[in-house]
Scaffold this motif. Structure first.
Motif, PDB file in Angstrom:
ATOM      1  N   THR A 243       0.622  -1.256   0.137  1.00  0.00           N
ATOM      2  CA  THR A 243      -0.155   0.064  -0.210  1.00  0.00           C
ATOM      3  C   THR A 243       1.005   1.154   0.159  1.00  0.00           C
ATOM      4  OG1 THR A 243      -1.823  -1.223   1.154  1.00  0.00           O
ATOM      5  CG2 THR A 243      -1.758   1.088   1.162  1.00  0.00           C
ATOM      6  N   ALA A 244       0.903   1.980  -0.929  1.00  0.00           N
ATOM      7  CA  ALA A 244       1.468   3.218  -1.094  1.00  0.00           C
ATOM      8  C   ALA A 244       0.635   4.564  -0.841  1.00  0.00           C
ATOM      9  CB  ALA A 244       1.960   3.588  -2.449  1.00  0.00           C
ATOM     10  N   VAL A 245       1.175   5.221   0.014  1.00  0.00           N
ATOM     11  CA  VAL A 245       0.228   6.599   0.514  1.00  0.00           C
ATOM     12  C   VAL A 245       1.090   7.782   0.298  1.00  0.00           C
ATOM     13  CG1 VAL A 245      -0.819   7.736   2.399  1.00  0.00           C
ATOM     14  CG2 VAL A 245      -0.713   5.298   2.338  1.00  0.00           C
ATOM     15  N   ASP A 246       0.370   8.856  -0.341  1.00  0.00           N
ATOM     16  CA  ASP A 246       1.090  10.067  -0.675  1.00  0.00           C
ATOM     17  C   ASP A 246      -0.114  11.197  -0.390  1.00  0.00           C
ATOM     18  OD1 ASP A 246       2.571  12.314  -1.077  1.00  0.00           O
ATOM     19  OD2 ASP A 246       2.800  11.827  -3.127  1.00  0.00           O
ATOM     20  N   GLY A 247      -0.062  11.859   0.727  1.00  0.00           N
ATOM     21  CA  GLY A 247      -1.290  12.836   1.126  1.00  0.00           C
ATOM     22  C   GLY A 247      -2.673  12.051   0.995  1.00  0.00           C
ATOM     23  N   ASN A 248      -3.445  12.441  -0.089  1.00  0.00           N
ATOM     24  CA  ASN A 248      -4.604  11.825  -0.056  1.00  0.00           C
ATOM     25  C   ASN A 248      -4.858  10.696  -1.051  1.00  0.00           C
ATOM     26  OD1 ASN A 248      -6.202  12.938   1.862  1.00  0.00           O
ATOM     27  ND2 ASN A 248      -7.171  14.554   0.267  1.00  0.00           N
ATOM     28  N   GLU A 249      -3.771  10.295  -1.505  1.00  0.00           N
ATOM     29  CA  GLU A 249      -3.645   9.405  -2.557  1.00  0.00           C
ATOM     30  C   GLU A 249      -3.296   8.072  -1.908  1.00  0.00           C
ATOM     31  OE1 GLU A 249      -4.155  10.222  -6.124  1.00  0.00           O
ATOM     32  OE2 GLU A 249      -4.313   8.098  -6.250  1.00  0.00           O
ATOM     33  N   VAL A 250      -4.135   7.197  -2.009  1.00  0.00           N
ATOM     34  CA  VAL A 250      -3.668   5.647  -1.598  1.00  0.00           C
ATOM     35  C   VAL A 250      -3.895   4.705  -2.453  1.00  0.00           C
ATOM     36  CG1 VAL A 250      -4.128   3.848   0.286  1.00  0.00           C
ATOM     37  CG2 VAL A 250      -4.417   6.185   0.667  1.00  0.00           C
ATOM     38  N   GLN A 251      -2.668   4.003  -2.814  1.00  0.00           N
ATOM     39  CA  GLN A 251      -2.705   2.934  -4.083  1.00  0.00           C
ATOM     40  C   GLN A 251      -2.409   1.541  -3.587  1.00  0.00           C
ATOM     41  OE1 GLN A 251      -4.049   3.065  -6.989  1.00  0.00           O
ATOM     42  NE2 GLN A 251      -4.579   5.479  -6.783  1.00  0.00           N
ATOM     43  N   VAL A 252      -2.856   0.402  -4.012  1.00  0.00           N
ATOM     44  CA  VAL A 252      -2.535  -0.798  -3.372  1.00  0.00           C
ATOM     45  C   VAL A 252      -2.237  -1.788  -4.684  1.00  0.00           C
ATOM     46  CG1 VAL A 252      -3.246  -2.936  -2.363  1.00  0.00           C
ATOM     47  CG2 VAL A 252      -4.021  -0.613  -1.396  1.00  0.00           C
ATOM     48  N   ARG A 253      -1.129  -2.696  -4.560  1.00  0.00           N
ATOM     49  CA  ARG A 253      -0.900  -3.516  -5.606  1.00  0.00           C
ATOM     50  C   ARG A 253      -0.869  -4.662  -4.774  1.00  0.00           C
ATOM     51  NH1 ARG A 253      -2.101  -5.305  -9.543  1.00  0.00           N
ATOM     52  NH2 ARG A 253      -0.154  -5.711 -10.826  1.00  0.00           N
ATOM     53  N   SER A 254      -1.235  -5.654  -5.412  1.00  0.00           N
ATOM     54  CA  SER A 254      -1.356  -7.109  -4.966  1.00  0.00           C
ATOM     55  C   SER A 254      -0.523  -8.371  -5.784  1.00  0.00           C
ATOM     56  CB  SER A 254      -2.602  -7.641  -4.584  1.00  0.00           C
ATOM     57  OG  SER A 254      -3.302  -6.549  -3.705  1.00  0.00           O
ATOM     58  N   TYR A 255      -0.233  -9.329  -5.361  1.00  0.00           N
ATOM     59  CA  TYR A 255       0.238 -10.519  -6.119  1.00  0.00           C
ATOM     60  C   TYR A 255       0.076 -11.657  -5.545  1.00  0.00           C
ATOM     61  CZ  TYR A 255       3.094 -13.849  -8.800  1.00  0.00           C
ATOM     62  OH  TYR A 255       3.674 -14.857  -9.198  1.00  0.00           O
ATOM     63  N   PRO A 256      -0.426 -12.923  -6.233  1.00  0.00           N
ATOM     64  CA  PRO A 256      -0.814 -12.930  -7.480  1.00  0.00           C
ATOM     65  C   PRO A 256      -2.175 -12.221  -7.720  1.00  0.00           C
ATOM     66  CG  PRO A 256      -0.273 -15.116  -6.591  1.00  0.00           C
ATOM     67  CD  PRO A 256      -0.398 -14.165  -5.508  1.00  0.00           C
ATOM     68  N   ASN A 257      -3.089 -12.109  -6.566  1.00  0.00           N
ATOM     69  CA  ASN A 257      -4.246 -11.518  -6.612  1.00  0.00           C
ATOM     70  C   ASN A 257      -4.689 -10.960  -5.551  1.00  0.00           C
ATOM     71  OD1 ASN A 257      -6.480 -10.790  -8.028  1.00  0.00           O
ATOM     72  ND2 ASN A 257      -7.407 -12.807  -8.328  1.00  0.00           N
ATOM     73  N   SER A 258      -5.400  -9.847  -5.473  1.00  0.00           N
ATOM     74  CA  SER A 258      -5.850  -9.305  -4.174  1.00  0.00           C
ATOM     75  C   SER A 258      -6.889 -10.179  -3.456  1.00  0.00           C
ATOM     76  CB  SER A 258      -6.739  -8.199  -4.824  1.00  0.00           C
ATOM     77  OG  SER A 258      -7.895  -8.219  -5.575  1.00  0.00           O
ATOM     78  N   PHE A 259      -7.244  -9.837  -2.323  1.00  0.00           N
ATOM     79  CA  PHE A 259      -7.729 -10.581  -1.091  1.00  0.00           C
ATOM     80  C   PHE A 259      -7.248 -11.918  -0.694  1.00  0.00           C
ATOM     81  CE2 PHE A 259     -10.580  -7.518  -3.181  1.00  0.00           C
ATOM     82  CZ  PHE A 259     -10.929  -6.673  -2.043  1.00  0.00           C
TER      83      PHE A 259
END
Lengths: 478, 444
Positions: A174-190
């Motif tokens: 999970t990357a956070v910069d101010g109001n921006e939050v982005q998630v990358r998952s592998y091999p899939n989310s959840f």
């Protein structure tokens, strides 16, 4: 088990079955290279299902003794008698072969024999590799395992003993910069990917090999441009297409929904019986199967929780809606053959019609050919958000990441990709599916349905596929 | 249900096997009955009973957790062995200080456990459902829903002297009434089966269903909305999931992150969490045996406080509010007894004072898109109406919203004076200035 079935018979049950389960779970989660939680859980018990006066009753208990079994049978009987106060027709069950069998699990390596230290080391290394910049605030890694022994016996003299092992793992940044939050998952989310193989499946996931890329993509998404709005040609990656199949074809194919059994909670279905064998739910190249016989598939098994032998059946063939997921009761209501889709989360729960492995059969495209056929489009990957109406028609999904496609070539990364559609229009817009080389059976461990709520482990075979003129950028409200 | 003495017996058996400096035994007993009905007949009717014993052993900052539902001496010995093995193989958790010391628990003086015979009666549930089905049939409608009762007991004991026991009950009736292409919904929930508003739920669901006949399409766009309490609860549940957990706030993932003391919602919105308010479901202590504190989360729209457990209280240097979930809790402490402050309007007054708005019964399949701004999507369900010139003008087809729920609660025009218990929250009807609808759900 004989005690239970004999007592049910004495009380006047016209049908009874008993399911005994022993389950052992292990859940491991790592956060920012530190152990977040390790837990092992053992749960055993049994559930008894009876038909009395034409109605169902079910009761269950964790107390395994003759007295407890007799008490639970009598409870199930009383519950069924109460059910019969509010009925119009008696339950009828489609006939099935009463099998006697013993089924072993698929695992080469029992994950419960692998030392905890090895599992932790793998997850810690993977989460550490995702730590590519200070913006990566949360790095998660997890593994989940299940070892199960299940015995099913029925008044029709079925007696089936099955063993099962499930294994799964995944990582996310999970990357956070101010109001921006982005998630990358592998091999899939959840939670990643799951199967009924053993620890060998975890080793083949290549978590460490992909970790740095996952961190870098999460960071890059912070600065990526927003997914454009409008109608575009899209390619959906297999790991998200699994969710598209799940929500828009899998759930509406459940025959209990069609009959309204889930109406007040999970909803109904647009795939009403008048559409069977004639409704064009997708383009000609769309073939969707329910196949619980795929070895290793999380939605696979040999017998369901009614003792029905697993089968491979078409739900959609050449774009035409051809079949339902059913139970013995719902199959009888439409004069169909039971195909073995009754599954219970565990011994406490009554079996419901659930997905097995619901698969979009592979086509014959290379991924480069699919991309090459798009002048202005988006490639979307990895499920982020999903929502669909109670008839399974109006859906809106978002993925973690996307890339523009311009002039037949993959272009810039885009953030917050999303799209929406109406199920039959969407599947009829499909004009290309990648070949078996790109096909993978994705394990989905979190399918919710029923009251009391049941979480089921299902799976979806999918390879990337192309859809024309889809509305994208719908979650971009800025 | 085991009862406190049997829980203590189990605790002492576990204690006799444990060889760790600290340990905690958590016992959760559940006995749930649930009757489902569809097409005006009962189609599923179940009961389930289970007891889980969870052990957390601690040595320094190393922790091992295991659970079982085998209450035999051998089963408990195996539980201890597994937890000790995990602890030995675990690594130190630098954020962990200790299991919590005991704190005095103020048990409510009022009863919150229904011991009536009706509570366990499958015949009583069937009779209520029969009444709902008959009344629906008389209107040429079909009834769907569930009637459930559940008992829960909770025991927490630890080696530092925590010893807490409670038992509670919940009854819930959901009523969905359907015609051909239209539907209505209402619910009632209570600690006591005798306090369920069966008539109100049945009549409301039928009335909403009949009003929903022949819905027309409404152009998607931004509209004022009036949310019935069940719809308010759906929004609150999504906001809670996206942003109210201590983890999400502390890790910068929530719309509340870094905004303590700032105005988040309209100044007419105040939200507390209170596990011992007699109007809601009562749980006097958390899953670590720490008394539940009343937490003023939002006051007059300002973000004032958030919930913690022992680990997060230590980590952040804040008070322990008693909101631990069973360990290991990767989601983090979260409010589970949310209570809104009442407003002054009735739902009827809100409608009569409205030039144009969409009246929403409840929502379906909401899911987060961007928790940092509270962005989510979902659909209206079981009764969506256009209100014009102070009256409900017509039913409309279900609409999909895609909007920030934080923005929705940032411009609240009116709050209902009646709070209704929905799921575990006490919530009012709310009128909001603007909500963005992005598409229509087909009704085929």
């Amino acid at each position: 088990m004989e005690v239970a079935l004999e007592r049910a018979n004495e009380l006047g049950a016209t049908y009874s079955d008993l399911r005994f389960e022993e389950n052992e779970y292990e859940n491991i989660s790592i956060k920012n290279e530190k152990v977040e939680g390790i837990k092992r859980n053992r749960s055993s018990g049994f559930g008894v299902r009876v038909i009395v006066d034409g109605s169902w009753g079910f009761s269950s208990s964790n107390e395994i003794s003759k007295e407890s079994i007799l008490r639970v049978v009598e409870e199930a009987y009383k519950i069924a008698k109460a059910s019969a106060k509010v009925k119009e027709h008696s339950v009828e069950l489609a006939k099935v072969e009463p099998y006697k069998d013993k089924v072993m699990h698929n695992a080469k390596i029992d994950p419960f024999t692998i030392p905890l230290s090895e599992k932790l080391e793998l997850l810690k290394e993977a989460t550490n590799l995702m730590n590519v910049s200070p913006e990566i605030k949360v790095r998660m890694g997890s593994m989940r395992f299940l070892k199960q022994r299940k015995i099913f016996a029925s008044s029709e003299e079925a007696f089936i003993e099955q063993e099962r092992i499930e294994s799964g793992a995944g990582i996310s940044a999970t990357a956070v910069d101010g109001n921006e939050v982005q998630v990358r998952s592998y091999p899939n989310s959840f939670g990643g990917d799951f199967s009924t193989f053993g620890y060998e499946f975890i080793r083949e996931l290549k978590l460490i090999e992909n970790a740095k890329r996952v961190g870098e993509e999460a960071k890059a998404l912070l600065k990526a441009k927003e997914c454009p709005k409008g109608f575009k040609d899209i390619i959906i990656d297999g790991n998200h297409l699994a969710l598209q199949i799940h929500e828009s074809i899998g759930h509406p194919s459940e025959l209990d929904r069609v009959f309204g059994f889930e109406a007040a909670y999970a909803g109904t279905s647009f795939l009403t019986p008048d559409k069977l064998n004639n409704f064009k739910v997708g383009a000609n190249l769309v073939n969707i199967t329910s196949d619980a016989t795929i070895i290793g598939a999380l939605g696979g098994f040999k017998y369901d929780d009614e003792g029905v032998l697993a089968k491979r059946v078409y739900l959609v063939k050449n774009g035409i809606f051809m079949g339902y997921l059913n139970s013995r009761e719902t199959a009888a209501m439409l004069g169909l053959e039971p195909m073995g889709a009754m599954r219970a989360e565990d011994w406490q729960k009554i079996p419901l019609v659930r997905m097995t492995s619901i698969n979009l059969e592979p086509g014959d495209y290379e991924l480069s050919d699919l991309i090459g056929g798009i002048d202005d489009g988006i490639l979307l990957s990895t499920t982020k958000s999903w929502s669909i109406d109670d008839k399974r028609l109006n859906f809106q999904f978002a993925t973690e990441i996307g890339w523009e496609i311009k002039g037949g070539k993959l272009g810039e990364m885009v953030k917050n990709p999303s799209y929406m559609g109406i199920t039959p229009e969407f599947w009829n817009s499909c004009d290309g599916i990648c070949s078996r080389k790109f096909w993978h059976v994705w394990g989905v461990p979190n399918c919710g349905k029923g009251e009391p709520s049941q979480i089921m482990r299902v799976s979806h075979g999918a390879s990337p596929a192309r859809f024309r003129r889809v509305k994208v950028g719908v979650a971009n409200v800025g | 249900m085991l009862g406190k003495e049997r829980c203590l017996d189990i605790y002492n058996v576990v204690k006799s096997f444990v060889k760790a400096p600290q340990f905690e035994v958590l016992i959760i007993g559940q006995d749930e009955s649930l009757t489902r009905y569809a097409n005006s007949v009962i189609h599923q009717n179940v009961r389930t009973a289970d007891v889980t014993v969870q052990l957390r052993v601690v040595s320094g900052k190393k922790i091992g957790i295991s659970s079982t539902n085998d209450l035999s001496r051998d089963g408990l010995a195996d539980l201890v062995k597994t937890a000790m093995e995990i602890m030995a193989l675990s690594e130190e958790d630098p954020d962990f200080l200790s299991l919590p010391e005991p704190q005095k628990i103020e048990y409510p003086s009022f009863n919150y456990f229904d011991s009536s015979l009706q509570f366990d009666s499958e015949d009583y549930r069937a009779d209520i459902i029969s009444k709902i089905c008959s009344k629906s049939k008389n209107r040429s409608l079909k009834a769907f829903g569930r009637f459930s009762t559940s008992k829960m007991e909770l025991f927490v004991g630890n080696s530092l002297g925590v010893e807490a026991y409670t038992k509670s009950t919940e009854a819930n009736l959901n009523v969905q009434i359907m015609g051909e292409g239209f539907s209505g919904f209402a619910q009632s929930t209570s600690k006591f089966i005798s306090e369920l508003e069966v008539e109100r739920a049945m009549n409301d669901a039928i009335e909403i269903c009949l009003m929903s006949k022949s819905p027309t399409e409404l152009e998607p766009g931004e509209y004022p909305v009036i949310l019935k309490p069940e719809a308010t609860e759906d929004v609150m549940e999504m906001l809670n999931y996206m942003g109210f957990s201590c983890n999400a706030i502390s890790e910068g993932r929530s719309f509340l992150s870094g905004k303590l003391g700032e105005k988040i919602f309209s100044e007419n919105i105040s939200i507390i969490d209170d596990g011992v308010d007699r109007r809601g479901f009562v749980i006097p202590f958390d899953f670590e045996g720490i008394p539940k504190q009343r937490v003023e989360i939002i006051k007059n729209g300002i973000f004032k406080d958030f919930v913690t457990d022992s680990k997060w209280a230590h980590k952040l240097g804040r008070r322990n509010t008693g909101h631990a979930l069973p360990a290991p809790n990767t989601f983090g402490p979260i409010p589970i007894n949310i209570i809104f402050s009442e407003g002054i309007k009735t739902l009827e007054e809100m409608i009569s004072e409205t030039d144009e708005a969409i009246l929403i019964t409840h929502f379906w399949y909401s899911n987060p898109i961007n928790p940092k701004i509270g962005l989510a999507t979902g659909l209206t369900r079981d009764g969506t109406f256009l209100v014009r010139n102070g009256k409900i003008e017509k039913p409309v087809k279900n609409l999909r919203y895609t909007d920030s729920l934080v923005s929705l609660f940032s411009d609240v025009l009116a709050i209902g004076r009646e709070l209704r218990l929905c799921e575990r929250s006490l919530v009012p009807a709310i009128k909001c200035k603007s909500f963005k609808f992005t598409s229509i759900a087909p009704s085929q």
